[in-house]
Write a protein that holds these residues in place. Structure first.
Motif, short mmCIF file in Angstrom:
data_model
loop_
_atom_site.label_atom_id
_atom_site.label_comp_id
_atom_site.label_asym_id
_atom_site.label_seq_id
_atom_site.Cartn_x
_atom_site.Cartn_y
_atom_site.Cartn_z
N CYS A 22 0.86 -1.19 0.00
CA CYS A 22 0.00 0.00 0.00
C CYS A 22 0.89 1.23 0.00
CB CYS A 22 -0.91 0.00 1.21
SG CYS A 22 -1.90 1.50 1.41
N ALA A 23 0.56 2.15 -0.88
CA ALA A 23 1.30 3.41 -0.94
C ALA A 23 0.33 4.56 -0.72
CB ALA A 23 2.00 3.55 -2.29
N ALA A 24 0.70 5.44 0.18
CA ALA A 24 -0.13 6.60 0.48
C ALA A 24 0.45 7.84 -0.18
CB ALA A 24 -0.22 6.81 1.99
N SER A 25 -0.42 8.70 -0.65
CA SER A 25 0.02 9.96 -1.25
C SER A 25 -0.99 11.05 -0.93
CB SER A 25 0.18 9.80 -2.77
OG SER A 25 -1.05 9.46 -3.37
N GLY A 26 -0.61 12.27 -1.21
CA GLY A 26 -1.49 13.39 -0.94
C GLY A 26 -1.03 14.17 0.28
N ASN A 27 -2.00 14.68 1.02
CA ASN A 27 -1.70 15.50 2.20
C ASN A 27 -1.47 14.62 3.42
OD1 ASN A 27 -2.09 17.85 0.65
ND2 ASN A 27 -4.28 17.82 1.07
N ILE A 28 -0.25 14.18 3.54
CA ILE A 28 0.10 13.28 4.63
C ILE A 28 0.91 14.04 5.66
CG2 ILE A 28 1.34 11.18 5.25
CD1 ILE A 28 0.73 10.21 2.39
N TYR A 29 0.50 13.93 6.91
CA TYR A 29 1.13 14.64 8.00
C TYR A 29 1.71 13.65 9.00
CZ TYR A 29 -1.81 18.29 6.02
OH TYR A 29 -2.42 19.17 5.16
N LYS A 30 2.60 14.16 9.82
CA LYS A 30 3.15 13.36 10.91
C LYS A 30 2.60 13.88 12.22
CE LYS A 30 5.92 11.29 7.99
NZ LYS A 30 5.63 9.94 7.51
N MET A 34 -0.28 3.74 10.05
CA MET A 34 -0.76 2.92 8.95
C MET A 34 -0.97 1.48 9.39
SD MET A 34 1.35 4.37 5.66
CE MET A 34 0.18 3.69 4.47
N GLY A 35 -1.82 0.79 8.66
CA GLY A 35 -2.05 -0.61 8.99
C GLY A 35 -2.95 -1.28 7.97
N TRP A 36 -3.33 -2.50 8.29
CA TRP A 36 -4.19 -3.31 7.43
C TRP A 36 -5.39 -3.83 8.20
CZ3 TRP A 36 -3.63 -3.89 2.27
CH2 TRP A 36 -2.42 -3.50 1.71
N GLY A 55 4.03 3.72 18.82
CA GLY A 55 5.12 3.34 17.93
C GLY A 55 5.37 1.85 17.85
N THR A 56 4.46 1.08 18.42
CA THR A 56 4.59 -0.38 18.36
C THR A 56 3.64 -0.93 17.30
OG1 THR A 56 2.96 -0.64 20.11
CG2 THR A 56 5.27 -0.52 20.77
N LEU A 57 3.93 -2.14 16.87
CA LEU A 57 3.04 -2.81 15.92
C LEU A 57 2.08 -3.72 16.68
CD1 LEU A 57 5.48 -3.70 13.01
CD2 LEU A 57 3.50 -2.18 12.89
N TYR A 58 0.82 -3.54 16.40
CA TYR A 58 -0.21 -4.38 17.01
C TYR A 58 -0.73 -5.35 15.96
CZ TYR A 58 -4.84 -5.86 18.46
OH TYR A 58 -5.94 -6.61 18.75
N TYR A 59 -0.88 -6.61 16.36
CA TYR A 59 -1.46 -7.63 15.47
C TYR A 59 -2.66 -8.26 16.14
CZ TYR A 59 3.01 -7.47 12.95
OH TYR A 59 4.12 -7.06 12.24
N GLN A 60 -3.63 -8.61 15.34
CA GLN A 60 -4.74 -9.42 15.86
C GLN A 60 -4.15 -10.71 16.40
OE1 GLN A 60 -8.19 -12.04 13.96
NE2 GLN A 60 -8.27 -9.97 13.19
N ASP A 61 -4.58 -11.08 17.60
CA ASP A 61 -3.98 -12.23 18.28
C ASP A 61 -3.96 -13.49 17.42
OD1 ASP A 61 -4.95 -11.59 21.76
OD2 ASP A 61 -3.21 -10.98 20.56
N THR A 68 3.19 -10.31 9.10
CA THR A 68 4.19 -9.31 9.45
C THR A 68 3.88 -8.03 8.69
OG1 THR A 68 5.90 -11.00 9.75
CG2 THR A 68 6.64 -8.73 9.51
N ILE A 69 3.90 -6.93 9.41
CA ILE A 69 3.68 -5.63 8.79
C ILE A 69 4.98 -4.85 8.81
CG2 ILE A 69 2.61 -3.37 9.18
CD1 ILE A 69 0.04 -4.83 9.85
N SER A 70 5.27 -4.23 7.67
CA SER A 70 6.46 -3.38 7.56
C SER A 70 6.01 -2.00 7.10
CB SER A 70 7.44 -3.98 6.55
OG SER A 70 7.81 -5.30 6.89
N ILE A 71 6.50 -0.99 7.78
CA ILE A 71 6.11 0.38 7.45
C ILE A 71 7.35 1.20 7.14
CG2 ILE A 71 5.03 2.49 8.33
CD1 ILE A 71 3.23 0.68 10.06
N ASP A 72 7.27 1.93 6.03
CA ASP A 72 8.33 2.86 5.67
C ASP A 72 7.76 4.27 5.79
OD1 ASP A 72 10.16 4.57 4.37
OD2 ASP A 72 10.86 2.95 3.09
N ASN A 73 8.08 4.94 6.87
CA ASN A 73 7.50 6.26 7.12
C ASN A 73 7.96 7.30 6.12
OD1 ASN A 73 5.76 5.94 9.41
ND2 ASN A 73 7.56 5.60 10.66
N ALA A 74 9.16 7.14 5.63
CA ALA A 74 9.69 8.12 4.68
C ALA A 74 8.95 8.02 3.34
CB ALA A 74 11.17 7.89 4.48
#
Length: 115
Positions: A22-30, A34-36, A55-61, A68-74
């Motif tokens: 998934c790629a996000a674009s537009g008016n993105i702020y910090k 993100m998640g699924w 700042g932690t990753l939460y998964y449905q038990d 596994t979720i990987s996030i690239d904030n940049a």
């Protein structure tokens, strides 16, 4: 406006693996988070996994041993790696971005797991 574009869904055999992007674009702020999520027909959307405000990753038990979720904030991208897929994983998967008290959603991508 925020746009979320998902890719990677499809048909896979039970026991197989799949990676959704998934790629996000537009008016993105910090900060943003993100998640699924996924949704079965006639059911509410449920979280698969996501970044929390701590700042932690939460998964449905029930899924945390297989996803596994990987996030690239940049780059504002989020990946979902799913292994050991089961027929009950068949659903529409949605990318989510939460910022400034607003949820943004992708269009959804169908994942079908055949037995």
């Amino acid at each position: 406006q925020v746009q979320l574009v998902e890719s990677g869904g499809g048909l896979v055999q039970a026991g197989g693996s799949l990676r959704l992007s998934c790629a996000a674009s537009g008016n993105i702020y910090k900060p943003n988070y993100m998640g699924w999520y996924r949704q079965y027909p006639g059911k509410q959307r449920e979280v698969v996994g996501r970044l929390t405000s701590r700042g932690t990753l939460y998964y449905q038990d029930s899924l945390k041993d297989r996803v596994t979720i990987s996030i690239d904030n940049a780059k504002n991208t989020v990946l979902l790696q799913m292994n050991g897929l089961k027929p009950e994983d068949t659903a529409v998967y949605y990318c989510n971005l939460f910022q400034r008290n607003t949820d943004y959603w992708g269009q959804g991508t169908q994942v079908t797991v055949s037995s």
